[in-house]
Motif scaffolding. Structure first.
Motif, PDB file in Angstrom:
ATOM      1  N   ALA A 141       0.864  -1.180   0.000  1.00 57.13           N
ATOM      2  CA  ALA A 141       0.000   0.000   0.000  1.00 57.13           C
ATOM      3  C   ALA A 141       0.901   1.230   0.000  1.00 57.13           C
ATOM      4  CB  ALA A 141      -0.906  -0.008   1.221  1.00 57.13           C
ATOM      5  N   ASP A 142       1.099   1.843  -1.162  1.00 54.52           N
ATOM      6  CA  ASP A 142       2.009   2.982  -1.270  1.00 54.52           C
ATOM      7  C   ASP A 142       1.508   4.179  -0.475  1.00 54.52           C
ATOM      8  OD1 ASP A 142       3.735   1.617  -3.129  1.00 54.52           O
ATOM      9  OD2 ASP A 142       2.177   1.948  -4.628  1.00 54.52           O
ATOM     10  N   SER A 143       0.206   4.396  -0.513  1.00 53.72           N
ATOM     11  CA  SER A 143      -0.401   5.501   0.222  1.00 53.72           C
ATOM     12  C   SER A 143      -1.736   5.018   0.762  1.00 53.72           C
ATOM     13  CB  SER A 143      -0.607   6.712  -0.699  1.00 53.72           C
ATOM     14  OG  SER A 143      -1.321   7.730  -0.027  1.00 53.72           O
ATOM     15  N   PHE A 144      -1.831   4.894   2.087  1.00 53.34           N
ATOM     16  CA  PHE A 144      -3.037   4.336   2.692  1.00 53.34           C
ATOM     17  C   PHE A 144      -3.300   5.087   4.001  1.00 53.34           C
ATOM     18  CE2 PHE A 144      -5.201   0.023   3.845  1.00 53.34           C
ATOM     19  CZ  PHE A 144      -6.386   0.704   4.088  1.00 53.34           C
ATOM     20  N   VAL A 145      -3.950   6.247   3.889  1.00 51.52           N
ATOM     21  CA  VAL A 145      -4.244   7.108   5.031  1.00 51.52           C
ATOM     22  C   VAL A 145      -5.727   7.434   5.016  1.00 51.52           C
ATOM     23  CG1 VAL A 145      -3.707   9.278   6.204  1.00 51.52           C
ATOM     24  CG2 VAL A 145      -1.925   8.103   4.890  1.00 51.52           C
ATOM     25  N   PHE A 146      -6.390   7.277   6.165  1.00 51.93           N
ATOM     26  CA  PHE A 146      -7.810   7.603   6.249  1.00 51.93           C
ATOM     27  C   PHE A 146      -8.134   8.045   7.674  1.00 51.93           C
ATOM     28  CE2 PHE A 146      -7.305   3.141   7.204  1.00 51.93           C
ATOM     29  CZ  PHE A 146      -8.169   2.890   8.257  1.00 51.93           C
ATOM     30  N   THR A 147      -9.340   8.581   7.844  1.00 54.62           N
ATOM     31  CA  THR A 147      -9.796   9.086   9.132  1.00 54.62           C
ATOM     32  C   THR A 147     -11.030   8.329   9.571  1.00 54.62           C
ATOM     33  OG1 THR A 147      -8.933  11.287   8.639  1.00 54.62           O
ATOM     34  CG2 THR A 147     -10.555  11.123  10.412  1.00 54.62           C
ATOM     35  N   GLN A 148     -11.089   7.991  10.852  1.00 57.90           N
ATOM     36  CA  GLN A 148     -12.251   7.285  11.355  1.00 57.90           C
ATOM     37  C   GLN A 148     -12.561   7.748  12.779  1.00 57.90           C
ATOM     38  OE1 GLN A 148     -11.386   3.027  11.562  1.00 57.90           O
ATOM     39  NE2 GLN A 148     -10.781   3.248  13.690  1.00 57.90           N
ATOM     40  N   ILE A 149     -13.764   7.413  13.251  1.00 54.68           N
ATOM     41  CA  ILE A 149     -14.150   7.691  14.626  1.00 54.68           C
ATOM     42  C   ILE A 149     -13.456   6.697  15.551  1.00 54.68           C
ATOM     43  CG2 ILE A 149     -16.064   7.501  16.252  1.00 54.68           C
ATOM     44  CD1 ILE A 149     -17.846   8.740  14.244  1.00 54.68           C
ATOM     45  N   GLY A 150     -12.856   7.191  16.602  1.00 57.78           N
ATOM     46  CA  GLY A 150     -12.236   6.311  17.583  1.00 57.78           C
ATOM     47  C   GLY A 150     -11.047   5.554  17.015  1.00 57.78           C
ATOM     48  N   LEU A 151     -10.399   4.794  17.883  1.00 55.65           N
ATOM     49  CA  LEU A 151      -9.233   4.027  17.461  1.00 55.65           C
ATOM     50  C   LEU A 151      -9.586   2.623  17.006  1.00 55.65           C
ATOM     51  CD1 LEU A 151      -6.687   5.161  20.187  1.00 55.65           C
ATOM     52  CD2 LEU A 151      -6.493   5.563  17.740  1.00 55.65           C
ATOM     53  N   GLY A 152     -10.565   1.990  17.681  1.00 54.05           N
ATOM     54  CA  GLY A 152     -10.998   0.660  17.272  1.00 54.05           C
ATOM     55  C   GLY A 152      -9.838  -0.317  17.210  1.00 54.05           C
ATOM     56  N   ALA A 153      -9.679  -0.955  16.052  1.00 55.23           N
ATOM     57  CA  ALA A 153      -8.629  -1.958  15.871  1.00 55.23           C
ATOM     58  C   ALA A 153      -7.233  -1.360  15.878  1.00 55.23           C
ATOM     59  CB  ALA A 153      -8.857  -2.708  14.563  1.00 55.23           C
ATOM     60  N   TYR A 154      -7.123  -0.007  15.887  1.00 60.25           N
ATOM     61  CA  TYR A 154      -5.818   0.650  15.834  1.00 60.25           C
ATOM     62  C   TYR A 154      -5.400   1.223  17.183  1.00 60.25           C
ATOM     63  CZ  TYR A 154      -7.151   0.188  10.973  1.00 60.25           C
ATOM     64  OH  TYR A 154      -7.561  -0.327   9.769  1.00 60.25           O
ATOM     65  N   ALA A 155      -6.131   0.836  18.239  1.00 62.58           N
ATOM     66  CA  ALA A 155      -5.741   1.240  19.589  1.00 62.58           C
ATOM     67  C   ALA A 155      -4.386   0.626  19.936  1.00 62.58           C
ATOM     68  CB  ALA A 155      -6.801   0.809  20.593  1.00 62.58           C
ATOM     69  N   PRO A 156      -3.577   1.298  20.762  1.00 58.06           N
ATOM     70  CA  PRO A 156      -2.248   0.758  21.095  1.00 58.06           C
ATOM     71  C   PRO A 156      -2.289  -0.675  21.607  1.00 58.06           C
ATOM     72  CG  PRO A 156      -2.450   3.016  21.856  1.00 58.06           C
ATOM     73  CD  PRO A 156      -3.815   2.628  21.357  1.00 58.06           C
ATOM     74  N   ALA A 157      -3.320  -1.015  22.392  1.00 54.44           N
ATOM     75  CA  ALA A 157      -3.393  -2.365  22.953  1.00 54.44           C
ATOM     76  C   ALA A 157      -3.592  -3.421  21.881  1.00 54.44           C
ATOM     77  CB  ALA A 157      -4.532  -2.435  23.974  1.00 54.44           C
ATOM     78  N   ALA A 168     -12.432  16.622  16.937  1.00 53.31           N
ATOM     79  CA  ALA A 168     -12.442  15.829  18.165  1.00 53.31           C
ATOM     80  C   ALA A 168     -13.154  14.500  17.935  1.00 53.31           C
ATOM     81  CB  ALA A 168     -13.136  16.609  19.280  1.00 53.31           C
ATOM     82  N   GLY A 169     -12.590  13.446  18.480  1.00 51.73           N
ATOM     83  CA  GLY A 169     -13.193  12.125  18.348  1.00 51.73           C
ATOM     84  C   GLY A 169     -12.738  11.362  17.131  1.00 51.73           C
TER      85      GLY A 169
END
Length: 746
Positions: free
Chosen positions: A588-604, A617-618
């Motif tokens: 994925a050469d360029s793969f940037v998007f915006t979503q609500i909350g972290l979900g599956a991308y939370a640090p944990a 915000a959010g």
């Protein structure tokens, strides 16, 4: 990439002295490899004289195919999973993770030259086939409906004038499998013939709660009329019905030490999988079902005009379907009523020096959809309902040419102009009919009519190195249509997905047509890939639960490249060996998007993607650039060997072993530790007895002898596995299974 292309050409482009002398000499050897005729380029040619990236399966090859996912073990580079009743088809990393029947496919299924509106319609079409053609990469100039990732052409057997013949097949196997297939060809005078065929399948599900069963019936009738040598009319009609529980999913990582343990049997998963006394009437997730009926009519009219052949293919199909699934750990119910009309007109000349084809295509798909999603919460069920009526219209003009600059060198080119619109109306509310009445909250809302105007092209060279060897270089483009998200305010819309592919390859036959060595290198550039993520809708206050939903949007650029080699060898008069290997690398050469909350991308969750707060915000900005694409194994290997033991009575006994290896791959764009599944190796075995003159045959087979867990798709759910990362519900192929098949021709 340049080194890889040169290596492929050097390996396969071997000089004249070791070539087969002539094609005529090859045909005198009864044990030579057969020439496979294909019509993927809208004209008859052989695979060895085609510059397409294509794999062809014969009627024998697809004898055991009962649904699209069965192609996974036959065509390396193809990954077919499902969500509910909807197959998710990826070829070399390009496809679509369809969440419902509204989604547009990235790989187009075609039945006898007619584009099927949805891949689920192909599920009952695998019977009485002459062959299956799998085209890899964009097919934008000859195939107008969403063939950005490729196309799968199902070609059913044609009626034969002047012949009374038929076949019957009976099969029984594991999971109480009972299958029968019948075909009958009858002459209707001297200029016409009728062919009727049908298939029925009854099989229990192989998941722990009975999911992944099959209850299908299908029938097809075809009449061929040839009033003169210049005109032929082929009319077709078909009907199919699908019942049973339908598609179910397992849980990954493995639950209860059983890969085939159904998610509906899992009572330990936390939110959102909470169906109990507080979520009545959905106290038990036990009503999964599918009820689908489809019928269609089509014709193919060919007229020899002298200077060219005119072909007209009109078609009409209706599809009514309703199903309930729990594949994403919510109760998802869908009603679909679809009516599709298409007409294709072509004028073609297949000259020796100059071959050309021009045509026009019209497609009109009108469908109504009702979607009800029920998600358990600690206080009761959360209900979401959407009712929509939509219309997709695609119009296109196309032209393709092949011109021989000199006898051994040809230039090829093609162009297609497409104008596609997609619009409709939507109402939203709550409910889960018939259990809970629908209550309208918003609408009707006009869905934005997205007008896409696209020009796709193809260009290339073909060079005959010798009588049985060819080199080719091609470039092609394709696109998948855009659309509009079904949000309460009717939007936002998303643009088409655009794909460009470059091929360099060679096709060769050696040693009297007994050895085939084909090789190919490919480079794919993708722009605006369709991705789904949770986002704000309608410009509401960020984080408001009533104004959130999964939106499809365009994101980024990607590069996919690789190479393959395809070997077939008639080692002796009785021994045949096949081997296919494909290496694929994706990024994925360029793969940037915006979503609500972290979900599956939370640090944990330990995602490989980075996440940072966005300006609103959010919201969070997710960056997965540089990562591999989902559903793309680095290696796909397949090999088979068979030996014919000739008997004194003229019959033969044939053992056949087939083995496949598929490397590890990502299930989705979460990029967490549990989103990658390991590779698998699977071995299948068949032992057949064929009577003299091929009058009848009896086969015993064993599939997936290694009892591998073969995962074909997956969906991240909001619950953590024992290792602390997200669970996935996964589509999984059948465990080890056995069967016998009796076939007869008359």
């Amino acid at each position: 990439m340049r080194k890889m292309l040169l290596t492929s050409l050097l390996l396969c482009g071997i000089s004249h002295p070791v070539m087969a002398q002539t094609q005529e000499a090859d045909r005198t050897d009864p044990y030579a490899l057969e020439e496979i005729i294909v019509t993927a380029e809208r004209r008859e040619t052989t695979v060895q004289r085609s510059s397409l990236s294509i794999q062809v399966l014969s009627a024998k090859d697809v004898e055991a195919v009962r649904r699209p996912a069965d192609l996974n073990q036959l065509v390396p580079g193809v990954q077919i999973g499902s969500t509910g009743v909807n197959p998710q088809i990826y070829i070399r990393g390009v496809g679509d993770a369809a969440r419902n029947s509204r989604a547009q496919p990235g790989v187009q299924f075609n039945l006898d030259g007619v584009a099927l509106a949805r891949p689920s319609l192909a599920s009952t079409s695998f019977f009485d086939l002459e062959r299956v053609e799998v085209l890899k990469g964009p097919q934008g100039t000859l195939y107008g409906r969403n063939a950005s990732g490729g196309a799968v052409n199902l070609i059913s057997a044609r009626p034969r004038i002047g012949e009374t013949s038929g076949s019957v097949s009976l099969e029984a196997g594991s999971f109480n499998l009972l299958s029968s297939e019948l075909a009958l060809n009858v002459p209707l005078g001297q200029q016409a013939a009728l062919r009727i065929s049908g298939k029925g399948i009854e099989r229990d599900g192989y998941l722990s709660d009975g999911a992944q069963d099959q209850r299908t019936r299908a029938v097809r009738g075809r009449i061929l009329v040839e009033p003169s040598s210049a005109i032929s009319i082929l009319a077709s009609v078909d009907y199919s019905a699908v019942r049973g529980q339908g598609s179910g999913v397992g849980v990954y990582p493995v639950f209860q030490n059983d890969p085939w343990y159904s998610n509906n049997d899992v009572s330990l998963l936390p939110y959102p999988y909470i169906f109990g006394p507080g979520t009545a009437p959905f106290t038990r997730p036990d009503d999964r079902s599918v009820n689908s009926d489809s019928w269609g009519v089509s014709a193919e009219i060919n007229a020899n005009l002298g200077f060219a052949t005119l072909t007209v293919i009109p078609a009409y199909r209706e599809h009514v379907q309703n199903y309930v699934s729990y594949n994403a750990n919510i109760r998802f119910k869908e009603y679909l009523d679809d009516r599709a009309t298409s007409v294709e007109v072509r004028l073609a000349n297949d000259g020796t020096t100059f071959k050309w084809i021009v045509g026009a295509f019209y497609y009109d798909d009108q469908f109504g959809q009702q979607v009800y999603a029920v998600q358990g919460t600690p206080t009761g069920p959360a209900l979401l309902a959407q009712l929509s009526k939509e219309k997709v219209v695609s119009k296109s003009l196309f032209a393709n040419v092949t011109y021989a600059l000199v006898p051994d060198l040809r230039v090829i080119g093609g162009i297609r102009y497409t104008h596609e619109t997609n619009g409709g109306t939507l109402v939203t509310g709550t409910g889960a009919r018939p259990e809970v009445p629908f209550v309208q909250l918003r609408g009707p809302i006009d869905l934005f009519s997205a007008g896409d105007k696209r020009i796709n092209w193809k260009a290339g060279l073909e060079y005959d190195v010798g009588a049985a060897s060819m080199l080719y270089l091609t470039g092609t483009t394709g696109f998948k249509g855009g659309g509009t998200n079904t949000t309460p305010c009717g939007g936002p819309s998303y643009e088409p997905e655009r794909i460009t592919q470059f091929l360099a390859g060679s096709r060769n036959r050696f040693f009297g047509n007994r050895l085939q060595v084909n090789g190919e290198a490919f480079l794919i550039k993708a722009r605006g890939q369709h991705v789904s993520a949770l986002a704000d809708v309608c410009g509401s206050t960020p984080g408001s639960p009533s104004e959130q939903g999964f939106l499809t949007f365009n994101v980024g650029k990607a590069t996919i490249y690789g190479a393959n080699i395809d070997l077939a060898w008639a080692v002796t008069d009785a021994d045949k060996l096949k081997f296919f290997a494909e290496y694929t690398k994706s990024k994925a050469d360029s793969f940037v998007f915006t979503q609500i909350g972290l979900g599956a991308y939370a640090p944990a969750q330990a995602s490989a993607c980075s996440a940072s707060p966005a300006s609103v915000a959010g919201r969070f900005t997710i960056d997965c650039s540089g990562r591999a694409l989902p559903r793309v194994p680095s290696w796909s290997l397949q090999g088979s060997y068979q030996h014919d033991f000739e008997l004194n009575n003229g019959g033969r006994i044939t053992p056949l072993v087939n083995a496949q290896y598929v490397g590890s791959r990502l299930l989705d764009v979460g990029y967490g530790p549990n989103s990658r599944v390991s590779g698998y190796s699977v071995v299948n075995f068949e032992l057949s007895y064929t009577a003299p003159d091929d009058a009848w045959s009896l086969s015993a087979y064993a599939m997936n002898l290694t009892n591998e867990a073969i995962y074909t798709s997956g969906t991240s759910i909001g619950a953590n596995a024992p290792n602390g990362f997200r669970y996935y519900t996964v589509n999984i192929e059948a465990p080890r299974n056995y069967g016998v098949r009796l076939s007869s021709k008359f």
